[in-house]
Structure formats: C-alpha cells, structure tokens
Design a protein around this motif. Sequence first.
Motif, mmCIF file in Angstrom:
data_model
loop_
_atom_site.group_PDB
_atom_site.id
_atom_site.type_symbol
_atom_site.label_atom_id
_atom_site.label_comp_id
_atom_site.label_asym_id
_atom_site.label_seq_id
_atom_site.Cartn_x
_atom_site.Cartn_y
_atom_site.Cartn_z
ATOM 1 N N GLY A 151 5.468 -4.133 10.507
ATOM 2 C CA GLY A 151 6.864 -4.045 10.563
ATOM 3 C C GLY A 151 7.231 -2.985 11.421
ATOM 4 N N ASN A 152 7.094 -1.526 11.208
ATOM 5 C CA ASN A 152 7.318 -0.690 11.278
ATOM 6 C C ASN A 152 7.022 0.288 11.768
ATOM 7 O OD1 ASN A 152 8.277 2.179 12.657
ATOM 8 N ND2 ASN A 152 10.730 1.389 11.489
ATOM 9 N N GLU A 153 5.504 0.420 12.945
ATOM 10 C CA GLU A 153 4.738 1.190 13.709
ATOM 11 C C GLU A 153 4.467 3.053 13.582
ATOM 12 O OE1 GLU A 153 0.811 0.186 14.028
ATOM 13 O OE2 GLU A 153 0.560 -1.700 14.072
ATOM 14 N N ALA A 154 5.798 2.848 14.141
ATOM 15 C CA ALA A 154 6.395 4.539 14.327
ATOM 16 C C ALA A 154 6.061 4.906 11.885
ATOM 17 C CB ALA A 154 6.995 4.934 14.578
ATOM 18 N N GLU A 155 6.648 4.196 11.532
ATOM 19 C CA GLU A 155 7.185 4.842 10.308
ATOM 20 C C GLU A 155 6.002 4.999 9.540
ATOM 21 O OE1 GLU A 155 9.353 7.841 10.724
ATOM 22 O OE2 GLU A 155 9.883 7.567 12.658
ATOM 23 N N ARG A 156 6.310 3.808 9.249
ATOM 24 C CA ARG A 156 5.386 3.110 7.682
ATOM 25 C C ARG A 156 3.725 3.677 7.776
ATOM 26 N NH1 ARG A 156 7.919 -3.216 7.087
ATOM 27 N NH2 ARG A 156 9.849 -2.500 6.880
ATOM 28 N N ARG A 157 3.529 3.212 6.271
ATOM 29 C CA ARG A 157 2.170 3.751 5.962
ATOM 30 C C ARG A 157 1.976 2.940 4.914
ATOM 31 N NH1 ARG A 157 2.733 5.143 10.352
ATOM 32 N NH2 ARG A 157 2.295 7.418 11.440
ATOM 33 N N LEU A 158 0.936 3.191 4.624
ATOM 34 C CA LEU A 158 -0.314 2.199 2.893
ATOM 35 C C LEU A 158 -1.179 3.126 3.129
ATOM 36 C CD1 LEU A 158 0.262 -0.799 1.776
ATOM 37 C CD2 LEU A 158 -2.215 0.341 1.556
ATOM 38 N N PHE A 159 -1.416 3.407 1.672
ATOM 39 C CA PHE A 159 -2.660 4.385 2.092
ATOM 40 C C PHE A 159 -3.474 3.777 0.829
ATOM 41 C CE2 PHE A 159 0.525 7.042 3.650
ATOM 42 C CZ PHE A 159 0.149 7.638 4.388
ATOM 43 N N ASN A 160 -4.364 2.917 0.818
ATOM 44 C CA ASN A 160 -5.322 2.696 -0.473
ATOM 45 C C ASN A 160 -6.318 3.419 -1.021
ATOM 46 O OD1 ASN A 160 -6.502 0.642 -2.262
ATOM 47 N ND2 ASN A 160 -7.523 -0.707 -0.668
ATOM 48 N N LEU A 161 -6.305 3.801 -2.666
ATOM 49 C CA LEU A 161 -6.423 4.701 -3.004
ATOM 50 C C LEU A 161 -7.571 4.047 -4.072
ATOM 51 C CD1 LEU A 161 -4.299 8.194 -2.524
ATOM 52 C CD2 LEU A 161 -6.181 7.167 -0.703
ATOM 53 N N ALA A 162 -7.387 2.795 -4.462
ATOM 54 C CA ALA A 162 -8.010 2.170 -5.603
ATOM 55 C C ALA A 162 -9.706 3.057 -5.148
ATOM 56 C CB ALA A 162 -7.797 0.837 -5.109
ATOM 57 N N ILE A 163 -10.005 2.712 -6.567
ATOM 58 C CA ILE A 163 -11.296 2.819 -6.595
ATOM 59 C C ILE A 163 -12.023 2.154 -7.619
ATOM 60 C CG2 ILE A 163 -12.696 5.030 -7.642
ATOM 61 C CD1 ILE A 163 -10.852 7.465 -6.478
ATOM 62 N N PRO A 164 -13.502 1.192 -7.352
ATOM 63 C CA PRO A 164 -14.504 0.461 -8.212
ATOM 64 C C PRO A 164 -13.981 1.139 -9.096
ATOM 65 C CG PRO A 164 -14.570 0.509 -5.291
ATOM 66 C CD PRO A 164 -13.995 1.643 -6.601
ATOM 67 N N GLY A 165 -13.750 0.227 -10.207
ATOM 68 C CA GLY A 165 -14.537 0.396 -11.843
ATOM 69 C C GLY A 165 -13.726 1.804 -12.164
ATOM 70 N N SER A 166 -12.659 2.065 -11.947
ATOM 71 C CA SER A 166 -11.351 2.266 -12.753
ATOM 72 C C SER A 166 -10.891 1.916 -13.467
ATOM 73 C CB SER A 166 -10.554 2.968 -11.099
ATOM 74 O OG SER A 166 -10.927 4.122 -10.310
ATOM 75 N N THR A 167 -10.098 2.400 -14.251
ATOM 76 C CA THR A 167 -9.492 2.505 -15.730
ATOM 77 C C THR A 167 -7.744 2.227 -15.004
ATOM 78 O OG1 THR A 167 -9.966 3.894 -17.158
ATOM 79 C CG2 THR A 167 -10.801 1.915 -16.862
ATOM 80 N N LEU A 168 -7.129 2.265 -16.084
ATOM 81 C CA LEU A 168 -5.835 2.659 -15.825
ATOM 82 C C LEU A 168 -6.007 4.292 -16.469
ATOM 83 C CD1 LEU A 168 -2.943 0.375 -17.186
ATOM 84 C CD2 LEU A 168 -3.333 1.332 -14.855
ATOM 85 N N ALA A 169 -6.250 4.801 -17.414
ATOM 86 C CA ALA A 169 -6.743 6.390 -17.691
ATOM 87 C C ALA A 169 -7.322 7.059 -16.556
ATOM 88 C CB ALA A 169 -7.975 6.134 -18.732
ATOM 89 N N ASP A 170 -8.035 6.523 -15.686
ATOM 90 C CA ASP A 170 -9.133 6.900 -15.215
ATOM 91 C C ASP A 170 -7.857 7.618 -13.197
ATOM 92 O OD1 ASP A 170 -11.228 6.991 -15.962
ATOM 93 O OD2 ASP A 170 -11.870 4.784 -15.022
ATOM 94 N N VAL A 171 -6.603 6.384 -13.547
ATOM 95 C CA VAL A 171 -5.569 6.782 -12.110
ATOM 96 C C VAL A 171 -4.349 7.622 -12.818
ATOM 97 C CG1 VAL A 171 -3.763 5.298 -11.494
ATOM 98 C CG2 VAL A 171 -6.141 4.343 -12.027
ATOM 99 N N GLY A 172 -4.631 7.291 -14.824
ATOM 100 C CA GLY A 172 -3.638 8.319 -14.487
ATOM 101 C C GLY A 172 -4.468 9.837 -14.221
ATOM 102 N N GLU A 173 -4.986 10.107 -14.618
ATOM 103 C CA GLU A 173 -5.376 11.050 -14.285
ATOM 104 C C GLU A 173 -5.983 11.953 -12.527
ATOM 105 O OE1 GLU A 173 -9.336 11.680 -16.521
ATOM 106 O OE2 GLU A 173 -8.299 11.256 -18.629
ATOM 107 N N GLN A 174 -5.724 10.357 -12.179
ATOM 108 C CA GLN A 174 -6.551 11.357 -10.624
ATOM 109 C C GLN A 174 -5.109 11.086 -9.497
ATOM 110 O OE1 GLN A 174 -8.836 7.729 -9.923
ATOM 111 N NE2 GLN A 174 -10.834 8.554 -11.323
ATOM 112 N N THR A 175 -4.614 10.745 -9.997
ATOM 113 C CA THR A 175 -3.154 10.307 -8.718
ATOM 114 C C THR A 175 -2.587 11.333 -8.558
ATOM 115 O OG1 THR A 175 -3.526 7.663 -9.541
ATOM 116 C CG2 THR A 175 -1.164 8.387 -8.802
ATOM 117 N N PRO A 176 -2.143 11.811 -9.684
ATOM 118 C CA PRO A 176 -1.381 13.617 -9.225
ATOM 119 C C PRO A 176 -1.666 14.029 -8.397
ATOM 120 C CG PRO A 176 -1.448 12.846 -11.763
ATOM 121 C CD PRO A 176 -2.128 12.464 -11.061
#
Length: 323
Positions: A151-176
């Motif tokens: 939709g906008n090659e110059a400006e838009r970005r998507l970063f997939n940082l998902a990690i197999p096996g992660s729980t919400l607790a893992d995500v909450g600790e790792q994301t910041p």
Amino acid sequence: MTESRTHTLFSFGTLLDERVQTALFGRAVPTSPASLAGYTTRPLKITDPAVIAASGLDVHLILERRLGASVEGAELHLTNEELAAADAYEVDDYTRRRVVLSSGESTWAYLDAKPLRPAERIVIVGDSIAYGRCDPRGGWAGHLAAAHIAGNEAERRLFNLAIPGSTLADVGEQTPALLAARRPDTLLVAAGINDSAVPLAGAEAGADTGADTDTDGTAGLERLTGSLDALAATALGHNARLVVAGPSWLDEDRTRDYEGLRFTRARALALRAFLRAWCEANHIDHLDLWEPLRERTDLLADGLHPTAEGHRALYEHLDTLGR
C-alpha cells in the motif's frame, strides 16, 4: 451524591465547535491546546443524519499514522456523562482509544475503528502460529506484511517478531526491548495456543494447573491480566495502538496430548472469552480469529497449526476485521 469524574479527550475536528458541544453536552466545555505527534488526518464521508445535523458537515476527518507528522487540536475536559455523549455522537467508523500527546500526557482520542487500516509501522509478537509455522510463505503475518507494505512501499513497515512456543507472559517480558528501534505505531499481539495449554505432567500430578477441576477451561486465566496490562503500558509508552488477535480454532481430537501439553477446546474458548472481556474493559482492540478454521480440520496441519491454506483463511478474516 456521586461526583462525576473528569476525563480528557483530544479533538481536532467538530467536537471543538461550540455549537456541537452545546448540542451534545448542553454547554461549551473547557478546552486546552494540545498536539498529537505521529498522526495525520484523512477525510471520512459521514452518512448519519443526526451527526450531519449537529456538525453541519457530511465530511469529517479521521486520524491515521504518519511518522514525523502531528495534528494540532485541543483537549476537552468532560464529565462521565459528557464522554458517553461524545461516544454516542461518533459514528461506527470511530472508536475511543488511549493516545499520548506531544506533551507526554495520556488522553482519549477517537481513532479508526479498523485498527490496522490507519497503521504505518506494525510490530507482531506472539507464538508459532503468528510466526507462520507450516507455511513457507510466512503464515497469516506474511500475507498481512505483503498487503500492508504494498500500500505504500516507501513508508509502511511490518516486523514479525513472533517466537514459537511463546506465551503471553513471555511476550510481555520480551517485547519492551524490541520496540524502540522499530518505532511502531501498532503493536499486534497474537495470543494463541500456548496460553490455553496445560502441561501433562502437572495435570497428572495435580499441580497448580487447575486441570483436575478445570471443567470449563477457566482455571489460571487470571494470571494473564498482568501480562496484558504490561503490554498495554508498553504500547502506550511508544504511542502505539495495542491490538490483540486470537486464538484460532483447534481440533481437540488431534491435539489433546501434544508434545507434553494438553489442549482442549474448552480451554481455548475460555481464553477467547477472557481476551475479549479484557479488551472490552480496557478499550483495546480484539480481532477474533476463531471462526475461519472452525470445524475445518483440513486447514490444520496437526490439529493446532494452520496449513498454508489455513493461514490464508486467517489472514483474509483478519484483514476484514482489521483493515
């Protein structure tokens, strides 16, 4: 007599018009100048006759994300009743969410009701389903990335940082630690299968999993509140919009005992209900991914992870809800 609480609401449009304020609130409300960084505006066609009558306009403005931009406006100081009246005034294209002003103050603002439509820079965090397991094209997140960036090659970005096996607790600790360099305006948290699982060893030993008495699948879900609260605070700290997606349907007959974990539909449904309730209570967007795979065992590679076709079905459903 209960004293009505005062709320602040950022506005840049018709809510600043004293005629609109008088029609909605019965008075001209107190305001203070404010600026909202990281946003720009676009026009939105209005069809609701009551809104057109109040504002005198059939085209309003709506916020969308733009790195380096800002929108000038003002904060309205509203009572509980006035905030409810403002909610009723806004058409279904808008929804009220928390934002951070240029001053650093958190306030309410009306954003696009489709949470991914106004996004520019999206970060995805989650587990193996968000990671794209069983799909060499990167799963539903890969499809979303392709459509979003196109939709906008110059400006838009998507970063997939998902990690197999992660729980919400893992995500909450790792994301910041992951966000600053990527400068997201949208944090998409994929809450999936791992938070609906019970370790088999613990269940058999009667450990603190609640599995032996968990007839409705609700045991232990309250522990997720802290992780979700932390993710909401992390997102707001980056002036990013938090979006929670999932879980998706699972085939219990094939997944009940899987790699040392027990998965049941009751627990997955309880997680779904919990996420929906938490999001509603906290004015956070929830994208429900349950229906696209319901009873479609052919779209699951192992009862849990979607096939490439299953990921495509999830993406198409998410795209309808979010964009």
